[in-house]
Design an enzyme around this catalytic site. Structure first.
Site, PDB file in Angstrom:
ATOM      1  N   GLY A 148       2.784  -3.383  -3.944  1.00  0.00           N
ATOM      2  CA  GLY A 148       2.954  -2.163  -3.139  1.00  0.00           C
ATOM      3  C   GLY A 148       2.034  -2.058  -1.936  1.00  0.00           C
ATOM      4  O   GLY A 148       2.100  -1.102  -1.181  1.00  0.00           O
ATOM      5  N   LEU A 159       1.788  -6.862   0.678  1.00  0.00           N
ATOM      6  CA  LEU A 159       1.314  -8.257   0.695  1.00  0.00           C
ATOM      7  C   LEU A 159       2.387  -9.231   0.216  1.00  0.00           C
ATOM      8  O   LEU A 159       2.118 -10.399  -0.041  1.00  0.00           O
ATOM      9  CB  LEU A 159       0.049  -8.385  -0.164  1.00  0.00           C
ATOM     10  CG  LEU A 159      -1.129  -7.557   0.348  1.00  0.00           C
ATOM     11  CD1 LEU A 159      -2.304  -7.611  -0.622  1.00  0.00           C
ATOM     12  CD2 LEU A 159      -1.569  -8.052   1.717  1.00  0.00           C
ATOM     13  N   ASP A 213       8.055 -13.478   5.304  1.00  0.00           N
ATOM     14  CA  ASP A 213       7.305 -13.534   4.040  1.00  0.00           C
ATOM     15  C   ASP A 213       7.485 -14.887   3.355  1.00  0.00           C
ATOM     16  O   ASP A 213       6.516 -15.512   2.912  1.00  0.00           O
ATOM     17  CB  ASP A 213       7.786 -12.434   3.082  1.00  0.00           C
ATOM     18  CG  ASP A 213       7.774 -11.064   3.718  1.00  0.00           C
ATOM     19  OD1 ASP A 213       7.125 -10.900   4.772  1.00  0.00           O
ATOM     20  OD2 ASP A 213       8.421 -10.151   3.173  1.00  0.00           O
TER      21      ASP A 213
END
Ligand code: GLA
Length: 393
Positions: free
Chosen positions: A123, A126, A173
């Site tokens: 949360g 990251l 990501d």
């Protein structure tokens, strides 16, 4: 790769045998390049020293059995692989990758047991989700004898998240989690994709201030921004030839289309164009070791996300305000999708934990209902795997 006996023995006590492969994949910070990955941009991220680790072993049947330290165990069947709902939702990140391996041509016939553990705070923006996908993918490469390049792994994991999880994310990501290298940022050219490593000056510290507050509609707001960008692109493409992605739009083309776009679409595109410029300016400033200039770009990126892309929150703005003029802070900005989550601060070594705690105290003075958490993160390495044949606890 270092094999941790705790992880292996946990796998053994749950599944009654040794794993044949262990893997790990890092979380990431988005250094700069907010919401430009799915607009064909180039973005800078850094793999961090927090990981999701997986231990796995093949089965004789077609069952996939998944365990973590915090969730209820999940079982799925390869003969009926589809997204799951409710408390097992997290398993979609894993099952989606299995599905994508099969689509890519891997002979996925037998199932497997897999156990995950994590040191990535959830949360905080990251990207524990991409780390979960990559930790899975690195295991599947070994289990199904289907090795893939870094680029294909990132594409496949993003595809899993887009289709199986239903999140229209870009490739930042997954790209950073697969291609990260100690001491470097990853410059992801999201259009291809292609990864380049950009060396970092040594004396830097990275802090993540997690606001611990998220907009209730965070996923749908991300989707809304994605849709706005798609709509703006279609409008610009009707007017000009040769625009494949929003980052291709020239400033004069945007100005000429301002009336047609209207607000907020005009502001979204302006953010994308200027943010791309800032990313490249950061790359050049890093090459010169000019951290003051890097910091200015980080600050400007946050202001652009706040004003033009409108994906900040009062808490994220409050954290950035508390950080901006502190001694030792080069720059601070929201990191990741926004609408909550965390702020990244890049500092000199002289900014210490006591300074980070003072920032939190100042912030809580203005936002007494908030309990932010602060993590210092270091650089990490990209996703990797190791076989466990013959290895015993
Ligand atoms: C999330 C998404 C990424 C990227 C960022 C914003 O982290 O997963 O693909 O779009 O938000 O830059």
């Amino acid at each position: 790769m270092h094999l941790e006996s705790g992880k292996v023995s946990r796998f053994e006590s749950h599944f009654g045998r040794s794993p044949t492969v262990v893997t790990r994949a890092p979380g990431r910070i988005e250094f700069i390049g907010n919401h430009i990955d799915y607009n064909g941009g180039r973005v800078l991220g850094m793999a961090i020293d927090r990981y999701i680790e997986a231990a796995a072993s093949p089965r004789e049947d077609d069952c996939i059995a998944l365990r973590t330290e915090i969730h209820e165990p999940v079982e799925a069947s390869l003969s009926d692989l589809r997204p799951v709902r409710g408390s097992a939702f997290w398993a979609n990140y894993v099952l989606g990758v299995v599905h994508a391996f099969r689509d890519a041509g891997a002979s996925v016939e037998r199932g497997f047991d897999m156990e995950f553990s994590s040191t990535i705070p959830a949360g905080a923006g990251l990207s524990s989700s991409a780390a979960l996908e990559l930790a899975t993918a690195k295991a599947l490469e070994v289990l199904y004898g289907f090795p893939l390049s870094e680029e294909r792994l990132a594409v496949l994991c993003r595809h899993a998240e887009n289709t199986f999880v239903g999140m229209p994310c870009g490739i930042l990501d997954q790209g950073v989690s697969v291609a990260g290298r100690r001491g470097h940022l990853v410059l992801v050219d999201c259009r291809l994709p292609r990864f380049e490593r950009v060396p970092l000056p040594e004396a830097l510290r990275f802090w993540v201030f997690d606001s611990n507050k998220k907009h209730r509609l965070v996923e749908s707001l991300y989707g809304k921004r994605h849709e706005e960008c798609t709509e703006a692109l279609a409008c610009l493409q009707r007017r000009f030839a040769g625009i494949e992605h929003l980052v291709d739009v020239a400033p004069d083309q945007l100005e000429a289309t301002r009336r047609d776009l209207g607000d907020p679409l005009y502001s979204r595109v302006l953010h994308v164009i200027e943010e791309q410029q800032r990313v490249m300016e950061c790359v050049f400033a890093l090459e010169r070791g000019d951290m003051r200039s890097v910091g200015e770009r980080l600050d400007a990126s946050h202001q652009s996300s706040r004003v033009l892309f409108e994906n900040s929150t009062p808490e994220l703005d409050g954290l950035v305000d508390c950080l901006r003029h502190r001694s030792g802070v080069y720059g601070a900005r929201l990191t990741g999708g926004g609408f909550g989550g965390g702020v990244l601060a890049v500092t000199s070594p002289r900014f210490a934990r006591s300074d980070a705690e003072a920032v939190v105290r100042d912030f809580v003075g203005v936002f007494p209902d908030c309990t932010p958490a602060v993590f210092e993160v270091g650089w990490g390495d990209g996703a990797s795997s190791a076989g466990c044949d013959g290895w015993r606890v």
